[in-house]
Scaffold this motif. Structure first.
Motif, PDB file in Angstrom:
ATOM      1  N   ASP A  36      13.625  13.994  22.673  1.00 27.26           N
ATOM      2  CA  ASP A  36      14.190  14.163  21.476  1.00 27.26           C
ATOM      3  C   ASP A  36      13.290  14.984  20.485  1.00 27.26           C
ATOM      4  O   ASP A  36      13.788  15.887  19.707  1.00 27.26           O
ATOM      5  N   TRP A  37      12.124  14.676  20.725  1.00 31.89           N
ATOM      6  CA  TRP A  37      10.913  15.352  19.884  1.00 31.89           C
ATOM      7  C   TRP A  37      11.115  16.856  20.136  1.00 31.89           C
ATOM      8  O   TRP A  37      11.114  17.597  19.314  1.00 31.89           O
ATOM      9  N   GLN A  38      11.103  17.176  21.411  1.00 30.66           N
ATOM     10  CA  GLN A  38      11.239  18.471  22.012  1.00 30.66           C
ATOM     11  C   GLN A  38      12.576  19.193  21.435  1.00 30.66           C
ATOM     12  O   GLN A  38      12.659  20.666  21.253  1.00 30.66           O
ATOM     13  N   SER A  39      13.605  18.617  21.514  1.00 35.75           N
ATOM     14  CA  SER A  39      14.801  19.137  21.062  1.00 35.75           C
ATOM     15  C   SER A  39      14.742  19.504  19.576  1.00 35.75           C
ATOM     16  O   SER A  39      15.343  20.689  19.028  1.00 35.75           O
ATOM     17  N   ASN A  48      11.744  13.632  12.065  1.00 35.92           N
ATOM     18  CA  ASN A  48      11.126  12.237  11.426  1.00 35.92           C
ATOM     19  C   ASN A  48      11.923  11.115  12.158  1.00 35.92           C
ATOM     20  O   ASN A  48      13.067  10.613  11.814  1.00 35.92           O
ATOM     21  N   PRO A  49      11.197  10.677  13.041  1.00 35.80           N
ATOM     22  CA  PRO A  49      11.816   9.735  13.962  1.00 35.80           C
ATOM     23  C   PRO A  49      11.809   8.322  12.933  1.00 35.80           C
ATOM     24  O   PRO A  49      11.098   8.060  12.069  1.00 35.80           O
ATOM     25  N   SER A  50      12.804   7.455  13.160  1.00 33.75           N
ATOM     26  CA  SER A  50      12.904   6.228  12.405  1.00 33.75           C
ATOM     27  C   SER A  50      11.952   5.297  13.124  1.00 33.75           C
ATOM     28  O   SER A  50      11.328   5.519  13.927  1.00 33.75           O
ATOM     29  N   ILE A  51      11.444   4.349  12.032  1.00 33.14           N
ATOM     30  CA  ILE A  51      10.647   3.272  12.591  1.00 33.14           C
ATOM     31  C   ILE A  51      10.970   2.418  13.748  1.00 33.14           C
ATOM     32  O   ILE A  51      10.344   1.933  14.441  1.00 33.14           O
ATOM     33  N   THR A  52      12.482   2.415  13.547  1.00 33.56           N
ATOM     34  CA  THR A  52      12.885   1.750  14.839  1.00 33.56           C
ATOM     35  C   THR A  52      12.644   2.078  16.062  1.00 33.56           C
ATOM     36  O   THR A  52      12.410   1.399  17.013  1.00 33.56           O
ATOM     37  N   ILE A  53      13.043   3.586  16.246  1.00 31.79           N
ATOM     38  CA  ILE A  53      12.604   4.138  17.616  1.00 31.79           C
ATOM     39  C   ILE A  53      10.970   3.983  17.822  1.00 31.79           C
ATOM     40  O   ILE A  53      10.667   3.875  18.952  1.00 31.79           O
ATOM     41  N   ILE A  54      10.162   4.489  16.894  1.00 33.75           N
ATOM     42  CA  ILE A  54       8.713   4.406  17.058  1.00 33.75           C
ATOM     43  C   ILE A  54       8.347   2.745  17.637  1.00 33.75           C
ATOM     44  O   ILE A  54       7.734   2.521  18.333  1.00 33.75           O
ATOM     45  N   GLY A  55       9.051   1.872  16.895  1.00 34.22           N
ATOM     46  CA  GLY A  55       8.651   0.337  17.164  1.00 34.22           C
ATOM     47  C   GLY A  55       9.166   0.024  18.505  1.00 34.22           C
ATOM     48  O   GLY A  55       8.702  -0.503  19.361  1.00 34.22           O
TER      49      GLY A  55
END
Length: 87
Positions: A36-39, A48-55
């Motif tokens: 996702d980051w590379q895309s 800007n990843p959501s805090i949900t994905i990072i968590g």
């Protein structure tokens, strides 16, 4: 290609030879986050990843780390019990 699959299966195996679901989940969570980051980078879109994905990613990786240390501790306890029985 066979070598890659062999290495992946080796990575996913526990010490007892069985495949680990938690390792697979952690691997897939990290790989999907990186894809996702590379895309976003290649599309020139701000990432800007959501805090949900990072968590979720940190939680899954943290779960595997915690499980590893719990397994190491229980293995040492079992070894101590076996040594005391043999004496």
């Amino acid at each position: 290609m066979k070598k890659v699959i062999k290495k992946l299966l080796q990575f996913l195996q526990e010490d007892n030879g069985q495949l680990s679901n938690s390792r697979l989940l952690a691997f897939l969570a990290v790989v999907s986050f990186i894809i996702d980051w590379q895309s976003h980078i290649w599309s020139h879109i701000e990432f800007n990843p959501s805090i949900t994905i990072i968590g979720f990613v940190l939680g899954v990786v943290g779960l595997k780390v915690t499980q590893y240390f719990a397994e190491v501790k229980s293995d040492k306890t079992n070894e101590t019990k076996l040594e005391s029985k043999n004496e």
